[in-house]
Motif scaffolding. Structure first.
Motif, PDB file in Angstrom:
ATOM      1  N   UNK A 207     -17.352   9.075  16.995  1.00 47.27           N
ATOM      2  CA  UNK A 207     -18.415   8.628  16.090  1.00 47.27           C
ATOM      3  C   UNK A 207     -19.415   9.747  15.849  1.00 47.27           C
ATOM      4  N   UNK A 208     -19.985   9.741  14.661  1.00 50.35           N
ATOM      5  CA  UNK A 208     -21.079  10.629  14.307  1.00 50.35           C
ATOM      6  C   UNK A 208     -22.260   9.747  13.923  1.00 50.35           C
ATOM      7  N   UNK A 209     -23.404   9.986  14.562  1.00 46.60           N
ATOM      8  CA  UNK A 209     -24.633   9.266  14.240  1.00 46.60           C
ATOM      9  C   UNK A 209     -25.617  10.261  13.665  1.00 46.60           C
ATOM     10  N   UNK A 210     -26.249   9.904  12.561  1.00 42.85           N
ATOM     11  CA  UNK A 210     -27.275  10.797  12.016  1.00 42.85           C
ATOM     12  C   UNK A 210     -28.402   9.988  11.407  1.00 42.85           C
ATOM     13  N   UNK A 211     -29.529  10.682  11.212  1.00 40.19           N
ATOM     14  CA  UNK A 211     -30.730  10.070  10.652  1.00 40.19           C
ATOM     15  C   UNK A 211     -31.152  10.827   9.404  1.00 40.19           C
ATOM     16  N   UNK A 212     -31.589  10.059   8.409  1.00 38.76           N
ATOM     17  CA  UNK A 212     -32.167  10.612   7.191  1.00 38.76           C
ATOM     18  C   UNK A 212     -33.607  10.150   7.110  1.00 38.76           C
ATOM     19  N   UNK A 213     -34.472  10.988   6.553  1.00 35.39           N
ATOM     20  CA  UNK A 213     -35.893  10.654   6.408  1.00 35.39           C
ATOM     21  C   UNK A 213     -36.194  10.411   4.931  1.00 35.39           C
ATOM     22  N   UNK A 214     -36.812   9.266   4.654  1.00 38.91           N
ATOM     23  CA  UNK A 214     -37.159   8.887   3.287  1.00 38.91           C
ATOM     24  C   UNK A 214     -38.636   8.555   3.215  1.00 38.91           C
ATOM     25  N   UNK A 215     -39.263   8.903   2.107  1.00 37.32           N
ATOM     26  CA  UNK A 215     -40.658   8.534   1.876  1.00 37.32           C
ATOM     27  C   UNK A 215     -40.777   7.057   1.523  1.00 37.32           C
ATOM     28  N   UNK A 216     -39.754   6.519   0.856  1.00 42.95           N
ATOM     29  CA  UNK A 216     -39.802   5.130   0.399  1.00 42.95           C
ATOM     30  C   UNK A 216     -38.387   4.656   0.090  1.00 42.95           C
ATOM     31  N   UNK A 217     -38.239   3.354  -0.096  1.00 42.16           N
ATOM     32  CA  UNK A 217     -36.951   2.798  -0.509  1.00 42.16           C
ATOM     33  C   UNK A 217     -36.575   3.288  -1.910  1.00 42.16           C
ATOM     34  N   UNK A 218     -37.573   3.456  -2.758  1.00 45.92           N
ATOM     35  CA  UNK A 218     -37.317   3.949  -4.113  1.00 45.92           C
ATOM     36  C   UNK A 218     -36.748   5.368  -4.074  1.00 45.92           C
ATOM     37  N   UNK A 219     -37.305   6.213  -3.194  1.00 46.29           N
ATOM     38  CA  UNK A 219     -36.772   7.576  -3.065  1.00 46.29           C
ATOM     39  C   UNK A 219     -35.324   7.523  -2.605  1.00 46.29           C
ATOM     40  N   UNK A 220     -35.039   6.679  -1.612  1.00 45.35           N
ATOM     41  CA  UNK A 220     -33.670   6.571  -1.108  1.00 45.35           C
ATOM     42  C   UNK A 220     -32.722   6.141  -2.221  1.00 45.35           C
ATOM     43  N   UNK A 221     -33.110   5.114  -2.947  1.00 47.27           N
ATOM     44  CA  UNK A 221     -32.256   4.594  -4.014  1.00 47.27           C
ATOM     45  C   UNK A 221     -31.940   5.684  -5.044  1.00 47.27           C
ATOM     46  N   UNK A 222     -32.954   6.412  -5.451  1.00 38.87           N
ATOM     47  CA  UNK A 222     -32.777   7.461  -6.469  1.00 38.87           C
ATOM     48  C   UNK A 222     -31.902   8.604  -5.954  1.00 38.87           C
ATOM     49  N   UNK A 223     -32.260   9.160  -4.804  1.00 36.40           N
ATOM     50  CA  UNK A 223     -31.557  10.343  -4.304  1.00 36.40           C
ATOM     51  C   UNK A 223     -30.171  10.018  -3.774  1.00 36.40           C
TER      52      UNK A 223
END
Length: 108
Positions: free
Chosen positions: A51-67
């Motif tokens: 397994x590979x576990x990783x974390x992403x950092x987002x300013x907001x849900x809107x940023x996540x959705x767009x990017x």
């Protein structure tokens, strides 16, 4: 800040192919889209060493959705994924959770 934890459970023996794909292709495409990683981990002791576990950092849900939306439809990503899976499927399943830090978290 919102953190996304993603766990990729690989088909047996395919973790090296997944790690190679991230190192040689995925991270470059993320950079193009402004996606920020907050750490990558393999399992030393636990349920599975595949397994590979990783974390992403987002300013907001809107940023996540767009990017994230732009990333998953990027022709460079689609080509890299297809090329890396020429020898067969790599990931058996993916678990994703969106997390927010508590008031007392060292990570904000």
């Amino acid at each position: 800040m919102i953190y996304e934890m993603r766990i990729y459970r690989c088909v047996p023996g395919r973790l090296p192919a997944l790690l190679k794909r991230f190192e040689t292709a995925t991270l470059k495409i993320w950079e193009k889209h402004g996606i920020r990683q907050a750490g990558f981990f393999t399992t030393l002791i636990g349920e599975s060493s595949q397994a590979l576990t990783y974390f992403l950092a987002w300013e907001s849900l809107a940023e996540r959705e767009k990017k994230w939306g732009a990333f998953v439809t990027d022709p460079d990503w689609l080509e890299a994924r297809a090329k890396s899976e020429a020898d067969g499927q790599i990931v058996g399943n993916i678990v994703s959770q969106l997390l927010t830090p508590t008031a007392f978290s060292a990570v904000k």
